[in-house]
Write a protein that holds these residues in place. Structure first.
Motif, PDB file in Angstrom:
ATOM      1  N   HIS A 239       0.849  -1.191   0.000  1.00 27.93           N
ATOM      2  CA  HIS A 239       0.000   0.000   0.000  1.00 27.93           C
ATOM      3  C   HIS A 239       0.887   1.244   0.000  1.00 27.93           C
ATOM      4  CE1 HIS A 239      -3.417  -2.607   0.724  1.00 27.93           C
ATOM      5  NE2 HIS A 239      -2.805  -3.106   1.785  1.00 27.93           N
ATOM      6  N   SER A 240       1.199   1.719  -1.178  1.00 24.89           N
ATOM      7  CA  SER A 240       2.102   2.862  -1.301  1.00 24.89           C
ATOM      8  C   SER A 240       1.432   4.170  -0.908  1.00 24.89           C
ATOM      9  CB  SER A 240       2.620   2.971  -2.740  1.00 24.89           C
ATOM     10  OG  SER A 240       3.358   1.824  -3.091  1.00 24.89           O
ATOM     11  N   PHE A 241       0.095   4.214  -0.955  1.00 23.90           N
ATOM     12  CA  PHE A 241      -0.600   5.463  -0.677  1.00 23.90           C
ATOM     13  C   PHE A 241      -1.753   5.222   0.298  1.00 23.90           C
ATOM     14  CE2 PHE A 241       1.046   5.703  -5.043  1.00 23.90           C
ATOM     15  CZ  PHE A 241       1.930   6.770  -4.888  1.00 23.90           C
ATOM     16  N   HIS A 242      -1.793   6.063   1.322  1.00 21.59           N
ATOM     17  CA  HIS A 242      -2.908   6.000   2.258  1.00 21.59           C
ATOM     18  C   HIS A 242      -4.248   6.076   1.533  1.00 21.59           C
ATOM     19  CE1 HIS A 242       0.180   7.582   5.161  1.00 21.59           C
ATOM     20  NE2 HIS A 242      -0.498   6.852   6.029  1.00 21.59           N
ATOM     21  N   ALA A 243      -4.345   7.007   0.576  1.00 23.35           N
ATOM     22  CA  ALA A 243      -5.628   7.303  -0.056  1.00 23.35           C
ATOM     23  C   ALA A 243      -6.210   6.084  -0.761  1.00 23.35           C
ATOM     24  CB  ALA A 243      -5.471   8.461  -1.039  1.00 23.35           C
ATOM     25  N   ILE A 244      -5.380   5.370  -1.487  1.00 26.84           N
ATOM     26  CA  ILE A 244      -5.876   4.219  -2.239  1.00 26.84           C
ATOM     27  C   ILE A 244      -6.294   3.102  -1.276  1.00 26.84           C
ATOM     28  CG2 ILE A 244      -5.225   2.417  -3.875  1.00 26.84           C
ATOM     29  CD1 ILE A 244      -3.566   4.511  -5.344  1.00 26.84           C
ATOM     30  N   TYR A 245      -5.518   2.904  -0.204  1.00 23.74           N
ATOM     31  CA  TYR A 245      -5.899   1.894   0.787  1.00 23.74           C
ATOM     32  C   TYR A 245      -7.261   2.231   1.390  1.00 23.74           C
ATOM     33  CZ  TYR A 245      -6.063  -0.807   5.085  1.00 23.74           C
ATOM     34  OH  TYR A 245      -6.471  -1.655   6.099  1.00 23.74           O
ATOM     35  N   ILE A 246      -7.433   3.468   1.808  1.00 28.09           N
ATOM     36  CA  ILE A 246      -8.707   3.861   2.416  1.00 28.09           C
ATOM     37  C   ILE A 246      -9.848   3.679   1.416  1.00 28.09           C
ATOM     38  CG2 ILE A 246     -10.015   5.815   3.338  1.00 28.09           C
ATOM     39  CD1 ILE A 246      -7.352   6.868   4.457  1.00 28.09           C
ATOM     40  N   GLY A 247      -9.605   4.103   0.168  1.00 25.75           N
ATOM     41  CA  GLY A 247     -10.647   3.972  -0.843  1.00 25.75           C
ATOM     42  C   GLY A 247     -11.051   2.531  -1.068  1.00 25.75           C
ATOM     43  N   GLU A 248     -10.078   1.664  -1.308  1.00 25.80           N
ATOM     44  CA  GLU A 248     -10.384   0.274  -1.668  1.00 25.80           C
ATOM     45  C   GLU A 248     -10.798  -0.570  -0.466  1.00 25.80           C
ATOM     46  OE1 GLU A 248      -7.986  -0.773  -5.703  1.00 25.80           O
ATOM     47  OE2 GLU A 248      -6.889  -1.093  -3.832  1.00 25.80           O
ATOM     48  N   GLU A 249     -10.067  -0.442   0.666  1.00 31.12           N
ATOM     49  CA  GLU A 249     -10.262  -1.365   1.783  1.00 31.12           C
ATOM     50  C   GLU A 249     -11.305  -0.896   2.795  1.00 31.12           C
ATOM     51  OE1 GLU A 249      -8.848  -4.263   1.674  1.00 31.12           O
ATOM     52  OE2 GLU A 249      -7.651  -3.769  -0.106  1.00 31.12           O
ATOM     53  N   ILE A 250     -11.558   0.420   2.861  1.00 31.24           N
ATOM     54  CA  ILE A 250     -12.495   0.924   3.870  1.00 31.24           C
ATOM     55  C   ILE A 250     -13.758   1.503   3.232  1.00 31.24           C
ATOM     56  CG2 ILE A 250     -12.808   2.535   5.800  1.00 31.24           C
ATOM     57  CD1 ILE A 250      -9.813   2.378   6.324  1.00 31.24           C
ATOM     58  N   LEU A 251     -13.588   2.321   2.192  1.00 32.98           N
ATOM     59  CA  LEU A 251     -14.738   2.990   1.579  1.00 32.98           C
ATOM     60  C   LEU A 251     -15.319   2.220   0.399  1.00 32.98           C
ATOM     61  CD1 LEU A 251     -13.389   6.668   1.602  1.00 32.98           C
ATOM     62  CD2 LEU A 251     -14.819   5.521   3.319  1.00 32.98           C
ATOM     63  N   GLY A 252     -14.601   1.231  -0.099  1.00 33.22           N
ATOM     64  CA  GLY A 252     -15.096   0.461  -1.234  1.00 33.22           C
ATOM     65  C   GLY A 252     -15.090   1.246  -2.537  1.00 33.22           C
ATOM     66  N   VAL A 253     -14.117   2.143  -2.707  1.00 34.85           N
ATOM     67  CA  VAL A 253     -14.005   2.955  -3.911  1.00 34.85           C
ATOM     68  C   VAL A 253     -12.846   2.432  -4.744  1.00 34.85           C
ATOM     69  CG1 VAL A 253     -13.623   5.274  -4.831  1.00 34.85           C
ATOM     70  CG2 VAL A 253     -14.904   4.968  -2.694  1.00 34.85           C
ATOM     71  N   PRO A 254     -13.053   2.141  -6.024  1.00 31.27           N
ATOM     72  CA  PRO A 254     -11.968   1.606  -6.859  1.00 31.27           C
ATOM     73  C   PRO A 254     -10.801   2.593  -6.956  1.00 31.27           C
ATOM     74  CG  PRO A 254     -14.088   1.350  -7.951  1.00 31.27           C
ATOM     75  CD  PRO A 254     -14.322   2.232  -6.768  1.00 31.27           C
ATOM     76  N   GLU A 255      -9.613   2.032  -7.150  1.00 32.46           N
ATOM     77  CA  GLU A 255      -8.411   2.855  -7.244  1.00 32.46           C
ATOM     78  C   GLU A 255      -8.523   3.896  -8.348  1.00 32.46           C
ATOM     79  OE1 GLU A 255      -3.656   2.367  -8.378  1.00 32.46           O
ATOM     80  OE2 GLU A 255      -4.763   0.633  -7.592  1.00 32.46           O
ATOM     81  N   GLU A 256      -9.079   3.531  -9.496  1.00 28.62           N
ATOM     82  CA  GLU A 256      -9.172   4.463 -10.614  1.00 28.62           C
ATOM     83  C   GLU A 256      -9.973   5.707 -10.229  1.00 28.62           C
ATOM     84  OE1 GLU A 256      -9.865   1.264 -10.701  1.00 28.62           O
ATOM     85  OE2 GLU A 256      -8.123   0.538 -11.840  1.00 28.62           O
ATOM     86  N   ARG A 257     -11.046   5.507  -9.467  1.00 21.66           N
ATOM     87  CA  ARG A 257     -11.859   6.646  -9.064  1.00 21.66           C
ATOM     88  C   ARG A 257     -11.112   7.511  -8.051  1.00 21.66           C
ATOM     89  NH1 ARG A 257     -17.781   6.334  -6.066  1.00 21.66           N
ATOM     90  NH2 ARG A 257     -17.898   8.565  -5.515  1.00 21.66           N
ATOM     91  N   VAL A 258     -10.403   6.878  -7.108  1.00 20.73           N
ATOM     92  CA  VAL A 258      -9.625   7.647  -6.134  1.00 20.73           C
ATOM     93  C   VAL A 258      -8.600   8.508  -6.851  1.00 20.73           C
ATOM     94  CG1 VAL A 258      -8.015   7.513  -4.196  1.00 20.73           C
ATOM     95  CG2 VAL A 258      -9.958   5.940  -4.315  1.00 20.73           C
ATOM     96  N   ARG A 259      -7.906   7.924  -7.831  1.00 23.41           N
ATOM     97  CA  ARG A 259      -6.892   8.682  -8.567  1.00 23.41           C
ATOM     98  C   ARG A 259      -7.529   9.843  -9.336  1.00 23.41           C
ATOM     99  NH1 ARG A 259      -1.826   6.653  -9.073  1.00 23.41           N
ATOM    100  NH2 ARG A 259      -1.427   4.555  -8.255  1.00 23.41           N
ATOM    101  N   ALA A 260      -8.658   9.593  -9.911  1.00 23.07           N
ATOM    102  CA  ALA A 260      -9.315  10.638 -10.702  1.00 23.07           C
ATOM    103  C   ALA A 260      -9.784  11.794  -9.832  1.00 23.07           C
ATOM    104  CB  ALA A 260     -10.495  10.046 -11.477  1.00 23.07           C
ATOM    105  N   GLU A 261     -10.106  11.506  -8.568  1.00 22.73           N
ATOM    106  CA  GLU A 261     -10.635  12.540  -7.676  1.00 22.73           C
ATOM    107  C   GLU A 261      -9.682  12.807  -6.511  1.00 22.73           C
ATOM    108  OE1 GLU A 261     -14.460  11.174  -6.443  1.00 22.73           O
ATOM    109  OE2 GLU A 261     -15.182  10.849  -8.500  1.00 22.73           O
ATOM    110  N   ILE A 262      -8.382  12.653  -6.752  1.00 22.26           N
ATOM    111  CA  ILE A 262      -7.421  12.664  -5.661  1.00 22.26           C
ATOM    112  C   ILE A 262      -7.405  13.978  -4.909  1.00 22.26           C
ATOM    113  CG2 ILE A 262      -5.507  13.365  -7.153  1.00 22.26           C
ATOM    114  CD1 ILE A 262      -5.426  11.017  -4.059  1.00 22.26           C
TER     115      ILE A 262
END
Length: 655
Positions: A61-84
């Motif tokens: 998990h290189s980035f907090h944001a992607i971990y939170i999105g995928e593992e806690i909020l259920g948001v795909p990585e692509e969407r997190v990156r697009a709305e970073i």
């Protein structure tokens, strides 16, 4: 960390992605964590909504944001990156944020908890974050909070130490056993010197890797450097090491380690990376492999030494370097940018930084203008309001040529030196010393003295104190910085002292060290000329050196590195350890890395001025960039008071 932060940690085992809701033992930290700056670390996420803690394996998990999105909020990585940007706003700035994010690092006697540098976490959340994490870490080592930026440093100082244990970055840095100054690998003979007298008595060549407490500024080109005491990445020796592309690091206790292992005089493979250095004994090779600089040959532009006038710096442009030298030409270009602006000022911010299309919205915030504002005009306002270049005149190469030709004895000595260089004779050093003595002693011809005097009267009347600087065609080049090898003289007042100082600068072109270093770079003495800059000496509250990169992490595009001292010469000569800072030119904000020899940090107003300097430096990087990536850093010497920043030199910074 925010999504686009770039670090290079050692990989942790990938079979454990994260530890959730459990106490983190020291052994688990070691197994789960990566390594950054020589310390084991894990990323931390505290979910305030569910009262859960997550320790993240950085290898997974290189980035907090992607971990939170995928593992806690259920948001795909692509969407997190697009709305970073919106995610980062919620994670690092929202007062009612759900998540508290940080890094937990193990040091020899403690555990430190810190946020990312851009986090604006207030006092209440800092207390909450520390208290929550403390419940889930091994109590064998105390947990302290480490402020990640100057805003947090001010906040933490307002909290009683008994309520929030803390450690400041500069306190850890001053005792850090290892600092990577320039990464790389080299092989050579290790030479350990405990005193400067030992160093002076030795004969060094390109195969040597030297270990010293403090390496002298006149070090010749060699294969590697190990500093056994702390120094700054912007001292002359470290600027030279970067330009030569040789490994260089600080390793406390290096001399004792070399003695313990019996490595002095042995052949070693020396490697520096972001985490540590290594010295591995190897058999002496039958044929040594030269360092990269050995084959480097610098080609100079064809200089022009026919008659050119003495001119005000404001009349020069960068293209005039072949008549007045690189330093004078760059100062003239600075004058032009301040007077007329530049379409290239926004260059660094216009480059795409995935997932962002560009960094222009960040620049708008730094310049305190609304989105959609004319950023070129706003950038010019910052430079107009805050940045100055001291007045000065430039003496052309032709003036030096006329002076040298006025003395038959000097001409004869030049001929002897050129012949000795061609024959690789032993007499090179005494011939350099003799020639310098002749230049210093020769009378300045009346016509030349009159021209200099007239230019000073017409252009700089009223100035009480001057700085006389070198401006050769063989310095401040992308492939040959020549940091510190030519003379600059300060506090020059009378006409007599000005003439003597000009001759001193001319003489430095044929110093033993400058001749040797140019020869190693393949630069012929026939092609070298020395111009001179005579500038008004500016009174200032503090000064130093800025480079528009992070020398200790070249992949970090956000931050710039600033050294500060009451005297600029303390910074560049390394005679006193300066204060060291990192400033973000994207999100803004600074971090105190080291106080050096200073008894206390600068005040808030000075920090604000350094932030302006950082942004101005990044804008000027765009103008002076040789290509359209706009990622070539610049090295700026500066002076500042509470109102203005005075730029006294700008040159490329070798990477």
């Amino acid at each position: 960390m925010s999504l686009t932060d770039v670090v290079a940690p050692s990989p942790a085992p990938e079979n454990v992605a994260a530890l959730v809701g459990e106490r983190l033992s020291l052994s688990a930290l070691h197994q789960l964590g990566g390594t950054l700056g020589g310390y084991s670390f894990v990323k931390v996420v505290v979910d305030r909504e569910t009262s859960a803690i997550h320790f993240l394996n950085d290898a997974r998990h290189s980035f907090h944001a992607i971990y939170i999105g995928e593992e806690i909020l259920g948001v795909p990585e692509e969407r997190v990156r697009a709305e970073i940007d919106s995610y980062n706003e919620a994670f690092y700035h929202a007062p009612d944020r759900r998540f508290l994010l940080g890094i937990l690092a193990r040091h020899p006697q403690l555990l430190s908890l810190e946020t990312v540098e851009v986090d604006t976490m207030p006092a209440a959340l800092i207390r909450e974050f520390h208290a929550f994490v403390a419940e889930y870490v091994d109590p064998a080592l105390p947990l302290v909070f480490k402020p990640a930026n100057q805003l947090q440093e001010r906040i933490v100082r307002e909290i009683p130490a008994g309520e929030l244990p803390r450690v400041f970055a500069h306190e850890l840095f001053s005792t850090a056993p290892f600092v990577a100054l320039n990464p790389g690998t080299a092989t050579g003979r290790l030479r350990a010197f405990r005193t400067e007298a030992e160093y002076r008595a030795a004969t060094l060549d390109w195969t040597d890797i030297i270990v010293m407490d403090r390496v002298p500024d006149d070090v010749p080109r060699l294969s590697g450097i190990v500093n056994a005491r702390h120094t700054t990445p912007l001292s002359h020796t470290n600027v030279l090491a970067t330009g030569w592309q040789i490994p260089n690091a600080v390793q406390l206790g290096a001399l004792a380690e070399v003695e313990r292992r019996g490595l002095d005089g042995k052949w070693v493979e020396y490697t520096v990376d972001g985490q540590a250095l290594s010295l591995r004994e190897i058999p002496e090779p039958a044929t040594a492999t030269p360092p990269s600089w050995y084959a480097q040959r610098v080609t100079l532009e064809q200089p022009e030494a026919d008659h050119s006038p003495i001119v005000h710096l404001a009349r020069l442009r960068a293209a005039d370097r072949y008549r007045y030298g690189t330093k004078a030409a760059n100062l003239g270009e600075l004058h032009h940018v301040l007077a007329h602006g530049s379409q290239r000022l926004l260059g660094f911010y216009q480059v795409p930084r995935p997932p962002r299309e560009n960094l222009l919205p960040y620049l708008a915030r730094l310049l305190d203008v609304p989105a959609g504002a004319d950023l070129t005009a706003a950038a010019r306002r910052l430079l107009d309001d805050r940045v100055r270049v001291p007045r000065g005149i430039a003496l052309p190469f032709s003036l030096q040529r006329r002076f040298l030709e006025s003395s038959p004895r000097i001409q004869q000595a030049i001929g002897k030196l050129k012949m000795a260089l061609e024959l690789d004779a032993r007499e090179i050093e005494p011939l350099c010393v003799e020639l310098q003595t002749l230049i210093r002693a020769a009378r300045m011809p009346g016509a030349l003295a009159g021209e200099i005097d007239s230019a000073l009267v017409s252009q700089l009347a009223g100035v009480r104190s001057f700085v006389v600087r070198s401006s050769s065609n063989a310095e401040d080049l992308a492939g040959f910085s020549a940091a510190g090898i030519y003379e600059s003289l300060t506090h020059v007042t009378t006409a007599e002292r000005i003439f003597a100082s000009v001759k001193e600068v001319w003489a430095s072109l044929v110093s033993v060290r400058s001749v040797r270093l140019r020869r190693q770079a393949g630069i012929s003495l026939d092609d070298c000329y020395m111009g001179v800059v005579i500038q008004e000496q500016v009174a200032a509250d503090f000064g130093g050196v800025l480079v528009t990169t992070n020398p200790m992490n070249r992949a970090d595009f956000r931050t710039v590195y600033v050294n500060v001292s009451p005297r600029v010469t303390d910074v560049v000569e390394g005679s006193a350890l300066p204060m060291q800072y990192l400033y973000s030119t994207v999100e803004g904000g600074g971090r105190t890395v080291s106080l050096g020899d200073a008894p206390e940090d600068l005040d808030e107003a000075a920090h604000e001025q350094l932030q302006r300097l950082a942004v101005a430096g990044r804008l000027l990087q765009g103008h002076f960039s040789p290509d359209y990536t706009f990622d070539s850093p610049v090295d700026v010497e500066w002076l500042a008071d509470r109102d203005h920043i005075h730029l006294v030199q700008l040159r490329p910074y070798s990477v």
